[in-house]
Design an enzyme around this catalytic site. Structure first.
Site, PDB file in Angstrom:
ATOM      1  N   GLN A 104      44.575-104.833  74.171  1.00 37.69           N
ATOM      2  CA  GLN A 104      43.438-104.403  73.348  1.00 37.69           C
ATOM      3  C   GLN A 104      43.980-103.775  72.068  1.00 37.69           C
ATOM      4  O   GLN A 104      44.874-102.929  72.125  1.00 37.69           O
ATOM      5  CB  GLN A 104      42.554-103.398  74.087  1.00 37.69           C
ATOM      6  CG  GLN A 104      41.243-103.165  73.328  1.00 37.69           C
ATOM      7  CD  GLN A 104      40.370-102.080  73.908  1.00 37.69           C
ATOM      8  OE1 GLN A 104      40.814-100.944  74.064  1.00 37.69           O
ATOM      9  NE2 GLN A 104      39.124-102.383  74.203  1.00 37.69           N
ATOM     10  N   TYR A 174      34.977 -96.648  67.277  1.00 33.23           N
ATOM     11  CA  TYR A 174      36.203 -96.750  66.476  1.00 33.23           C
ATOM     12  C   TYR A 174      35.926 -97.598  65.229  1.00 33.23           C
ATOM     13  O   TYR A 174      34.783 -97.968  64.968  1.00 33.23           O
ATOM     14  CB  TYR A 174      37.359 -97.264  67.347  1.00 33.23           C
ATOM     15  CG  TYR A 174      37.645 -96.273  68.451  1.00 33.23           C
ATOM     16  CD1 TYR A 174      38.190 -95.024  68.147  1.00 33.23           C
ATOM     17  CD2 TYR A 174      37.273 -96.521  69.764  1.00 33.23           C
ATOM     18  CE1 TYR A 174      38.383 -94.068  69.131  1.00 33.23           C
ATOM     19  CE2 TYR A 174      37.473 -95.573  70.762  1.00 33.23           C
ATOM     20  CZ  TYR A 174      38.029 -94.339  70.439  1.00 33.23           C
ATOM     21  OH  TYR A 174      38.208 -93.392  71.394  1.00 33.23           O
ATOM     22  N   ARG A 226      35.140-106.680  72.196  1.00 38.26           N
ATOM     23  CA  ARG A 226      34.394-105.646  72.929  1.00 38.26           C
ATOM     24  C   ARG A 226      33.495-104.865  71.978  1.00 38.26           C
ATOM     25  O   ARG A 226      33.936-104.475  70.890  1.00 38.26           O
ATOM     26  CB  ARG A 226      35.379-104.686  73.607  1.00 38.26           C
ATOM     27  CG  ARG A 226      34.728-103.767  74.619  1.00 38.26           C
ATOM     28  CD  ARG A 226      35.767-103.000  75.431  1.00 38.26           C
ATOM     29  NE  ARG A 226      35.315-102.890  76.806  1.00 38.26           N
ATOM     30  CZ  ARG A 226      35.290-101.764  77.502  1.00 38.26           C
ATOM     31  NH1 ARG A 226      35.706-100.624  76.968  1.00 38.26           N
ATOM     32  NH2 ARG A 226      34.854-101.746  78.744  1.00 38.26           N
ATOM     33  N   GLY A 318      36.835-100.008  85.614  1.00 39.55           N
ATOM     34  CA  GLY A 318      37.688 -99.059  84.926  1.00 39.55           C
ATOM     35  C   GLY A 318      38.089 -97.943  85.867  1.00 39.55           C
ATOM     36  O   GLY A 318      39.053 -98.049  86.635  1.00 39.55           O
ATOM     37  N   ARG A 319      37.280 -96.871  85.871  1.00 38.99           N
ATOM     38  CA  ARG A 319      37.615 -95.685  86.678  1.00 38.99           C
ATOM     39  C   ARG A 319      37.912 -96.065  88.121  1.00 38.99           C
ATOM     40  O   ARG A 319      38.787 -95.474  88.755  1.00 38.99           O
ATOM     41  CB  ARG A 319      36.446 -94.689  86.599  1.00 38.99           C
ATOM     42  CG  ARG A 319      36.312 -94.064  85.220  1.00 38.99           C
ATOM     43  CD  ARG A 319      35.025 -93.292  85.064  1.00 38.99           C
ATOM     44  NE  ARG A 319      33.869 -94.177  85.035  1.00 38.99           N
ATOM     45  CZ  ARG A 319      32.621 -93.766  84.831  1.00 38.99           C
ATOM     46  NH1 ARG A 319      32.375 -92.487  84.653  1.00 38.99           N
ATOM     47  NH2 ARG A 319      31.626 -94.625  84.809  1.00 38.99           N
TER      48      ARG A 319
HETATM   49  C1  LIG Z   1      40.735 -92.972  81.270  1.00 38.61           C
HETATM   50  C2  LIG Z   1      39.883 -93.913  80.476  1.00 38.61           C
HETATM   51  C3  LIG Z   1      40.396 -94.475  79.310  1.00 38.61           C
HETATM   52  C4  LIG Z   1      39.629 -95.406  78.576  1.00 38.61           C
HETATM   53  N1  LIG Z   1      40.196 -96.014  77.480  1.00 38.61           N
HETATM   54  C5  LIG Z   1      39.533 -97.036  76.869  1.00 38.61           C
HETATM   55  C6  LIG Z   1      40.184 -97.833  75.869  1.00 38.61           C
HETATM   56  O1  LIG Z   1      41.361 -97.645  75.528  1.00 38.61           O
HETATM   57  N2  LIG Z   1      39.453 -98.841  75.326  1.00 38.61           N
HETATM   58  C7  LIG Z   1      38.156 -99.106  75.681  1.00 38.61           C
HETATM   59  O2  LIG Z   1      37.550-100.045  75.151  1.00 38.61           O
HETATM   60  N3  LIG Z   1      37.527 -98.373  76.633  1.00 38.61           N
HETATM   61  C8  LIG Z   1      38.201 -97.382  77.255  1.00 38.61           C
HETATM   62  N4  LIG Z   1      37.591 -96.701  78.299  1.00 38.61           N
HETATM   63  C9  LIG Z   1      36.243 -97.121  78.766  1.00 38.61           C
HETATM   64  C10 LIG Z   1      36.372 -98.091  79.961  1.00 38.61           C
HETATM   65  O3  LIG Z   1      36.985 -99.304  79.580  1.00 38.61           O
HETATM   66  C11 LIG Z   1      35.014 -98.412  80.607  1.00 38.61           C
HETATM   67  O4  LIG Z   1      34.212 -99.102  79.675  1.00 38.61           O
HETATM   68  C12 LIG Z   1      34.246 -97.181  81.085  1.00 38.61           C
HETATM   69  O5  LIG Z   1      35.109 -96.293  81.781  1.00 38.61           O
HETATM   70  C13 LIG Z   1      33.075 -97.568  82.011  1.00 38.61           C
HETATM   71  O6  LIG Z   1      33.520 -98.370  83.081  1.00 38.61           O
HETATM   72  P1  LIG Z   1      33.854 -97.759  84.552  1.00 38.61           P
HETATM   73  O7  LIG Z   1      32.617 -97.091  85.049  1.00 38.61           O
HETATM   74  O8  LIG Z   1      34.252 -98.968  85.358  1.00 38.61           O
HETATM   75  O9  LIG Z   1      34.977 -96.787  84.371  1.00 38.61           O
HETATM   76  C14 LIG Z   1      38.327 -95.741  79.003  1.00 38.61           C
HETATM   77  C15 LIG Z   1      37.807 -95.135  80.164  1.00 38.61           C
HETATM   78  C16 LIG Z   1      38.573 -94.263  80.909  1.00 38.61           C
HETATM   79  C17 LIG Z   1      37.998 -93.679  82.162  1.00 38.61           C
END
Ligand SMILES: Cc1cc2nc3c(=O)[nH]c(=O)nc-3n(C[C@H](O)[C@H](O)[C@H](O)COP(=O)(O)O)c2cc1C
Length: 372
Positions: A104, A174, A226, A318-319
């Site tokens: 990314q 961003y 995205r 993600g999480r």
């Molecule tokens: C620790 C952490 C770091 C993240 N870093 C990014 C990132 O670098 N780029 C991005 O597009 N989203 C980032 N996100 C958002 C996640 O990609 C995701 O969209 C969001 O956590 C919701 O999905 P989930 O409920 O499966 O975690 C981050 C989320 C978390 C928890």
């Protein structure tokens, strides 16, 4: 495997020719764990490796494309050829486990802390300060054109490092998002003013990246995009704006659109007369035109199957993959009842979570579900 989950495990061939073995993607997540020189660290390589054996595709945390776009302490870079060896180790670690590796790439714009950027000068589409925090200055047209080329150069490095593709980070406030948003883009030149002009920068980045891929990639290389649907501010991106963005992106021969939401089922705030979830509306809008990835608060196998049954091509976790790196394998082996949906207090080394990320999670209660 319980047959009700087979839909999650169907392979998919993307426009570039890249085939994913299943429909489950690791969502991009910054780990704040690079080396001090912003190269990829051993800790990060181990973290990704631990999570790459079940999913069809891993999208890495965002890598900045130029020094003025550095938004995270410990968020790795891609703005110089010296970064290629570290990026190569990251791509290899992911691919060795059987998943496709996608880098990314992003520019932080006004969300960059001044101490991370050259001369403390924070830049954006326009000089609209953060609600709490620093101000920024508007980029000149020359600087904008240079950043567009930087996205292309980072793509070339991703190709040289052996990644299977790049994802353009047009989400989460961003720089690409800042240009599309009428809240942060108050320009009156070719990069702002009307909806079409607010689209100029995101589309120029897409075109540049696609050009670099055509010139440099010797094997299939994917490009995904995205974005975040809507923002709370007025003026701000509405759902109607989002659908206009989706229409343009769908004509750009991308491999996928990735809709960034915290909750897969979230509904529009305004801009349309519709009560369905944003992701369902976006999926309906693009139809078969381009695959859509949905994400957000998918914790169990039943959450995942319910989400994919809306018609999206893929779902991202993600999480959940921080909490349980074996999520996919457990579902594949019919052990979905053993999935951990809250982060266990003793999980850091077992689940290979880098220390800076672990500490950040501990300092932000409510961000990631934790065991009591
Ligand atoms: C620790 C952490 C770091 C993240 N870093 C990014 C990132 O670098 N780029 C991005 O597009 N989203 C980032 N996100 C958002 C996640 O990609 C995701 O969209 C969001 O956590 C919701 O999905 P989930 O409920 O499966 O975690 C981050 C989320 C978390 C928890």
């Amino acid at each position: 495997m319980n047959p009700k989950y087979t839909q999650l495990f169907r392979p998919i061939i993307l426009r570039s020719g890249i085939q994913l073995d299943n429909r489950i993607v690791m969502a991009p997540m910054t780990t704040w764990s690079s080396n001090d020189d912003y190269t990829v660290s051993d800790e990060e390589v181990a973290y990704y490796s631990r999570r790459s054996s079940g999913v069809g595709m891993v999208v890495t945390g965002c890598a900045y494309v130029t020094a003025s776009g550095k938004a995270f302490h410990g968020g790795f870079g891609s703005d110089h050829d010296d970064f290629i060896p570290g990026l190569r180790r990251l791509a290899s670690a992911i691919k060795e486990q059987g998943s496709k590796a996608v880098l990314q790439i992003f520019h932080g714009g006004r969300k960059c802390p001044p101490e991370l950027v050259p001369n403390g000068e924070v830049v954006s589409a326009s000089a609209v300060p953060l609600e709490q925090g620093t101000g920024s200055r508007a980029l000149t047209v020359k600087e904008i054109q240079s950043i567009i080329r930087d996205f292309g150069e980072s793509t070339r490095r991703a190709i040289e490092a052996g990644f299977d593709g790049v994802e353009l980070h047009g989400a989460n406030g961003y720089l690409i998002h800042q240009f599309f948003s009428p809240h942060t883009n108050r320009r009156e030149d070719q990069y702002g003013g009307s909806l079409e002009k607010r689209l100029s920068f995101p589309i120029a980045v897409v075109d540049e990246v696609k050009k670099v891929v055509a010139e440099h990639a010797k094997q299939p290389f994917l490009v995904g995009y995205r974005f975040s649907p809507e923002e709370p501010e007025t003026p701000g991106i509405t759902m109607a704006d989002t659908l206009a963005l989706v229409d343009v992106l769908a004509s750009k021969e991308l491999d996928y659109l990735h809709v960034s939401t915290l909750d897969f089922w979230s509904t529009p705030r305004r801009g349309v007369e519709d009560t369905r979830s944003r992701i369902e509306m976006i999926q309906e809008r693009v139809g078969e035109g381009v695959p859509v990835i949905g994400v957000g608060s998918i914790y169990t196998a039943d959450d995942a199957i319910k989400a994919i049954q809306t018609g999206v091509s893929m779902i991202a976790l993600g999480r959940e993959l921080i909490i349980d790196p074996d999520w996919v394998e457990k579902v594949r082996q019919g052990k979905e009842s053993e999935i951990e949906t809250k982060l266990k207090k003793d999980a850091q080394s077992r689940h290979v979570v880098p220390k800076p990320l672990w500490q950040l999670i501990a300092s932000r209660p409510g961000w990631i579900p934790m065991e009591d």
